[in-house]
Design a protein around this motif. Structure first.
Motif, short mmCIF file in Angstrom:
data_model
loop_
_atom_site.label_atom_id
_atom_site.label_comp_id
_atom_site.label_asym_id
_atom_site.label_seq_id
_atom_site.Cartn_x
_atom_site.Cartn_y
_atom_site.Cartn_z
N ILE A 114 0.86 -1.18 0.00
CA ILE A 114 0.00 0.00 0.00
C ILE A 114 0.90 1.23 0.00
O ILE A 114 1.78 1.37 0.86
N HIS A 115 0.67 2.12 -0.96
CA HIS A 115 1.42 3.36 -1.04
C HIS A 115 0.74 4.42 -0.19
O HIS A 115 -0.48 4.54 -0.17
N GLY A 116 1.54 5.19 0.52
CA GLY A 116 1.01 6.27 1.31
C GLY A 116 0.60 7.46 0.45
O GLY A 116 0.79 7.47 -0.77
N ARG A 117 0.06 8.47 1.11
CA ARG A 117 -0.36 9.69 0.42
C ARG A 117 0.82 10.35 -0.28
O ARG A 117 0.70 10.93 -1.35
N THR A 118 1.99 10.23 0.33
CA THR A 118 3.24 10.74 -0.25
C THR A 118 4.32 9.69 -0.06
O THR A 118 4.15 8.71 0.67
N ASN A 119 5.46 9.91 -0.70
CA ASN A 119 6.57 8.97 -0.54
C ASN A 119 7.90 9.72 -0.55
O ASN A 119 8.84 9.35 -1.25
N THR A 120 7.97 10.79 0.23
CA THR A 120 9.22 11.53 0.31
C THR A 120 10.26 10.78 1.13
O THR A 120 11.46 10.94 0.93
N SER A 121 9.81 9.92 2.05
CA SER A 121 10.75 9.17 2.89
C SER A 121 11.42 8.04 2.11
O SER A 121 12.55 7.66 2.41
N GLY A 122 10.70 7.48 1.13
CA GLY A 122 11.23 6.34 0.39
C GLY A 122 11.36 5.08 1.21
O GLY A 122 12.04 4.13 0.81
N ARG A 123 10.69 5.02 2.36
CA ARG A 123 10.83 3.88 3.28
C ARG A 123 9.66 2.92 3.15
O ARG A 123 8.54 3.32 2.81
N THR A 124 9.94 1.66 3.47
CA THR A 124 8.91 0.61 3.47
C THR A 124 8.97 -0.12 4.80
O THR A 124 10.03 -0.62 5.20
N ILE A 125 7.84 -0.19 5.48
CA ILE A 125 7.71 -0.90 6.75
C ILE A 125 6.96 -2.21 6.51
O ILE A 125 5.89 -2.21 5.90
N GLY A 126 7.53 -3.32 6.96
CA GLY A 126 6.90 -4.63 6.79
C GLY A 126 6.14 -5.04 8.04
O GLY A 126 6.70 -5.05 9.14
N LEU A 127 4.86 -5.39 7.87
CA LEU A 127 4.02 -5.90 8.95
C LEU A 127 3.70 -7.35 8.62
O LEU A 127 3.18 -7.64 7.54
N ARG A 128 3.96 -8.25 9.53
CA ARG A 128 3.86 -9.68 9.22
C ARG A 128 2.84 -10.42 10.07
O ARG A 128 2.73 -10.19 11.27
#
Length: 389
Positions: free
Chosen positions: A63-77
């Motif tokens: 799921i993409h956030g409203r913006t992506n200035t951070s360029g980070r991806t958090i994994g929830l398992r």
């Protein structure tokens, strides 16, 4: 920051998903139906990417956030698999599959992460990406490792991993977490003893491997009680003994199988080395021969300090700091989320299941009342880790 109202609104819907998973348990990698439902719902929710077949039957939703200035991806398992247990709960939604049961709450874990997916896809109130990871074969099949081997981290550019497990005996809706080792390494040992067989009425002509095994089982406990530091954590349990074919024959061989659980790599190394030294020497004192094979399983589940503090803060925001134990006792059970935490920093947290039966018992059931708390935790973790500026 209590339970989110929107999540409370579809509490019963999520509970319905959970009970459907519970009625149709699948074990190890054979989670085709469960993975199919997960895939369908992720697509219905509007996930930007849904990938199947990661780790054979794992599913990942992005799921993409409203913006992506951070360029980070958090994994929830979340884990999807059940256990080879015959259910005795008597629930209306009890297992419809003989000999298989959701006796560890993975049905609840999957449903809660789906609930978070639905909310996050609706709101997208974060900056970056969320990877929703639905894993097969946690119960002994190393499905987490299989997903990593299929490029989970690299393909989805995951920066941190977070996991959650329900915990019977902890008050419903409370959380427990600790930095460092929170779940144990799960190793196995296999001992083969060779003596000299013969007639049971003439034991003096034999070297009885069953006698060796019986004494060895007791003596093995000295490894923990007299070799491991008393302030460290370790368990050595003999779980299987095999020998003999007739009541009037002393067998030629015997086998001992067991498990070792540790929370520290140095202790793990120490016990493996001590077994290698102890077993042949002990058998030789009886005139027998013995070999030991030591097999390492899941590693220690190690929570990173920074991510643990962060997860505890988020949990405290949801249920109040007084309902979060930040020094929760570690468990000597194993968890293959450990493989993910070896690849990236993260944290694994316990969610209280209330006064329920213990995990892995035939009367256990996930507590649906904790669903809004668990879903809200996932959502707030995502939004707080990836704030929109």
């Amino acid at each position: 920051m209590p339970v989110i109202n929107r999540i409370a609104e579809f509490h019963q819907e999520i509970a319905g998903w959970r009970q459907d998973f519970h009625a149709h348990p699948e074990i190890l990698y054979e989670v085709e139906r469960t993975a199919g439902v997960v895939e369908q719902k992720l697509r219905e929710f509007g996930c930007d990417e849904v990938v199947t077949g990661i780790g054979r039957t794992g599913v990942v939703g992005i799921i993409h956030g409203r913006t992506n200035t951070s360029g980070r991806t958090i994994g929830l398992r979340a884990d999807m698999d059940a256990l080879p247990v015959t259910e005795k709960t008597g629930k209306d939604y009890a297992s419809t599959v003989p000999g298989k049961m959701h006796a560890c709450g993975h049905d609840g874990h999957t449903a809660m992460l789906l609930g978070a997916a639905k909310y996050l896809a609706e709101t997208r109130n974060f900056d970056g990406r969320i990877a929703l990871i639905f894993q097969p074969a946690e119960e002994g099949g190393a499905g987490g490792k299989a997903m990593l081997n299929d490029g989970l981290v690299e393909r989805f550019a995951i920066d941190e991993f977070y996991g959650m497990h329900n915990w019977p005996g902890m008050p419903a809706g409370h959380f427990g977490i600790r930095a460092g080792g929170i779940m144990a390494a799960t190793d196995r040992f296999y001992i083969d003893i060779v003596g000299k067989g013969g007639h049971a009425a003439r034991p003096q002509t034999t070297i009885d491997p069953i006698m060796v095994a019986a004494n060895m089982i007791v003596a093995l406990q000295s490894i923990v009680s007299r070799n491991v530091d008393p302030l460290a954590n370790a368990v050595l349990s003999v779980t299987m003994v095999e020998a003999g074919e007739a009541d009037n024959v002393i067998s030629q061989t015997a086998k001992i199988t067991g498990t070792v659980r540790t929370l520290d790599l140095a202790v793990q190394d120490q016990i493996e080395q001590r077994l290698a030294e102890f077993v042949p020497q002990f058998a030789a004192s009886f005139g027998a021969q013995a070999t030991v094979r030591y097999a390492r399983g899941y590693p220690v589940t190690v929570n990173s300090p920074e991510q643990t503090e962060f997860a505890a803060q988020v949990a405290g925001d949801v249920v109040g700091p007084g309902h979060v134990d930040t020094d929760a006792p570690p468990s000597m059970g194993g968890e293959d989320f450990s493989f993910m935490l070896e690849e990236r920093p993260g944290a694994y947290i316990f969610l209280g299941n209330g006064d329920s039966s213990e995990l892995h018992t035939d009367t256990y059931d996930f507590n649906d009342e904790v669903i809004p708390v668990g879903v809200t935790y996932w959502v707030r973790l995502a939004e707080t880790a990836l704030p929109v500026e």
